[in-house]
Design a protein around this motif. Sequence first.
Motif, PDB file in Angstrom:
ATOM      1  N   TRP A 183       0.825  -1.207   0.000  1.00  0.00           N
ATOM      2  CA  TRP A 183       0.000   0.000   0.000  1.00  0.00           C
ATOM      3  C   TRP A 183       0.857   1.255   0.000  1.00  0.00           C
ATOM      4  CZ3 TRP A 183      -4.918  -0.243  -1.240  1.00  0.00           C
ATOM      5  CH2 TRP A 183      -5.583  -1.477  -1.102  1.00  0.00           C
ATOM      6  N   LYS A 186       1.820   1.714  -3.599  1.00  0.00           N
ATOM      7  CA  LYS A 186       0.649   2.198  -4.345  1.00  0.00           C
ATOM      8  C   LYS A 186       0.452   3.696  -4.130  1.00  0.00           C
ATOM      9  CE  LYS A 186      -3.342   1.564  -6.573  1.00  0.00           C
ATOM     10  NZ  LYS A 186      -3.430   1.148  -7.997  1.00  0.00           N
ATOM     11  N   GLN A 187       0.610   4.147  -2.878  1.00  0.00           N
ATOM     12  CA  GLN A 187       0.438   5.566  -2.583  1.00  0.00           C
ATOM     13  C   GLN A 187       1.541   6.411  -3.217  1.00  0.00           C
ATOM     14  OE1 GLN A 187      -0.812   6.940   1.397  1.00  0.00           O
ATOM     15  NE2 GLN A 187      -0.981   4.776   1.938  1.00  0.00           N
ATOM     16  N   GLU A 190       0.685   7.532  -6.796  1.00  0.00           N
ATOM     17  CA  GLU A 190      -0.624   8.127  -7.074  1.00  0.00           C
ATOM     18  C   GLU A 190      -0.563   9.328  -8.016  1.00  0.00           C
ATOM     19  OE1 GLU A 190      -2.669   9.052  -3.477  1.00  0.00           O
ATOM     20  OE2 GLU A 190      -3.310   6.978  -3.104  1.00  0.00           O
ATOM     21  N   HIS A 194       1.946   7.094 -15.006  1.00  0.00           N
ATOM     22  CA  HIS A 194       2.195   5.652 -14.835  1.00  0.00           C
ATOM     23  C   HIS A 194       2.896   5.016 -16.028  1.00  0.00           C
ATOM     24  CE1 HIS A 194      -1.282   5.606 -11.714  1.00  0.00           C
ATOM     25  NE2 HIS A 194      -0.142   6.003 -11.184  1.00  0.00           N
ATOM     26  N   TYR A 201       8.874  -5.143  -9.162  1.00  0.00           N
ATOM     27  CA  TYR A 201       8.234  -6.032  -8.188  1.00  0.00           C
ATOM     28  C   TYR A 201       9.195  -7.145  -7.786  1.00  0.00           C
ATOM     29  CZ  TYR A 201       4.624  -8.754  -5.859  1.00  0.00           C
ATOM     30  OH  TYR A 201       3.891  -9.437  -4.924  1.00  0.00           O
ATOM     31  N   LEU A 220      -2.776  -5.748  -6.345  1.00  0.00           N
ATOM     32  CA  LEU A 220      -2.847  -4.301  -6.149  1.00  0.00           C
ATOM     33  C   LEU A 220      -1.913  -3.552  -7.095  1.00  0.00           C
ATOM     34  CD1 LEU A 220      -3.910  -1.952  -4.256  1.00  0.00           C
ATOM     35  CD2 LEU A 220      -1.781  -2.311  -2.959  1.00  0.00           C
ATOM     36  N   LEU A 221      -0.724  -4.112  -7.313  1.00  0.00           N
ATOM     37  CA  LEU A 221       0.322  -3.396  -8.050  1.00  0.00           C
ATOM     38  C   LEU A 221       0.484  -3.863  -9.492  1.00  0.00           C
ATOM     39  CD1 LEU A 221       3.076  -3.298  -5.268  1.00  0.00           C
ATOM     40  CD2 LEU A 221       1.511  -1.460  -5.929  1.00  0.00           C
ATOM     41  N   HIS A 224       1.064  -1.589 -12.401  1.00  0.00           N
ATOM     42  CA  HIS A 224       2.210  -0.685 -12.285  1.00  0.00           C
ATOM     43  C   HIS A 224       3.540  -1.396 -12.511  1.00  0.00           C
ATOM     44  CE1 HIS A 224      -0.452   2.414 -10.652  1.00  0.00           C
ATOM     45  NE2 HIS A 224      -0.963   1.489  -9.858  1.00  0.00           N
TER      46      HIS A 224
END
Length: 315
Positions: A183, A186-187, A190, A194, A201, A220-221, A224
């Motif tokens: 998270w 992810k933040q 923002e 992108h 990863y 979640l990622l 990205h």
Amino acid sequence: MSITRRNFIKKTGATAIAVPFLASPLQFIYPHQPDDALEVHLFSKHLQFLDLKEAGRIAAELEFDGLDLTVRPKGHVLPENVKTDLPKAIRDIKNAGSACKMITTAISDVHNPNDLNILKVAAGEGVKFYRSDWFKYHKSLPMQESIGIYQERIKELGKVNRQYDIIGCYQNHAGTNIGSSFWEVKQLLEKVDHDYFGVQYDIRHATVEGGLSWENGLRLLKDHIKTIVLKDFKWEKVNGRWELVNVPIGEGMVDFRNYFQLLKSYGLNPPVSLHLEYPLGGAEKGHDKITVDKKLVFDAMQKDLLAVRRLWKEA
């Protein structure tokens, strides 16, 4: 296999520049289908005891697709020397039969002249991806304020990346820096474009921090992810205390088959940086002098590469 790859590079390298700009940069530099073989690059940190001509030769002989070159303090190329040393380094790697489309850096701020020089020179030499530095929480600020500061840093980097047509990546990493939590990563992303800044990863660190929930982190990622890191580990009791112990690919706790199946299901086949962090006489730590025979290091690299290719194919 390596001869075919080298011939392909020779035949296509000159024409790649002529390909027109596409709406998304990944359409050109990330063309592989999920079931294609992974494009695996060897992290040059583990060949720090060799000059880059020799490192490139070893990468080619072991049939890696290229080197993920260290361009950072104590790396193969020092940031303050990037204008002269990086073009020579990439030329040496290519002349040895390998390639360099990924670099690992300590880039963190567009207002740092060395960081800007790395981006400009690397992009001019055909590098497509760089890994940035990690960010630390400001002890005097609430955690969310620290993340807000770094969101702006990354936003600025994304603008420069677009200018030079190069993609930045932030690595998720176990520990207490920003980015151990999915998270947090992810933040951080923002506010950035992108297309030009995303995630490197790391499934090893994701498994350490995510336990049984790493699949949620991947989900979640996933949109990205630009590049990935592969390595393995296990928990082991050392002198009565549980510690992380790094091991060869496929010998630890990382569930590669499930991970690779998920990547394929998401349509992902990103460039790989292969890391070897288990004991290899200092090569695992990037030492410029090692205490084991070089062949032992090269054999470990080839063994891990073969394990990665087998596990990907079986997934």
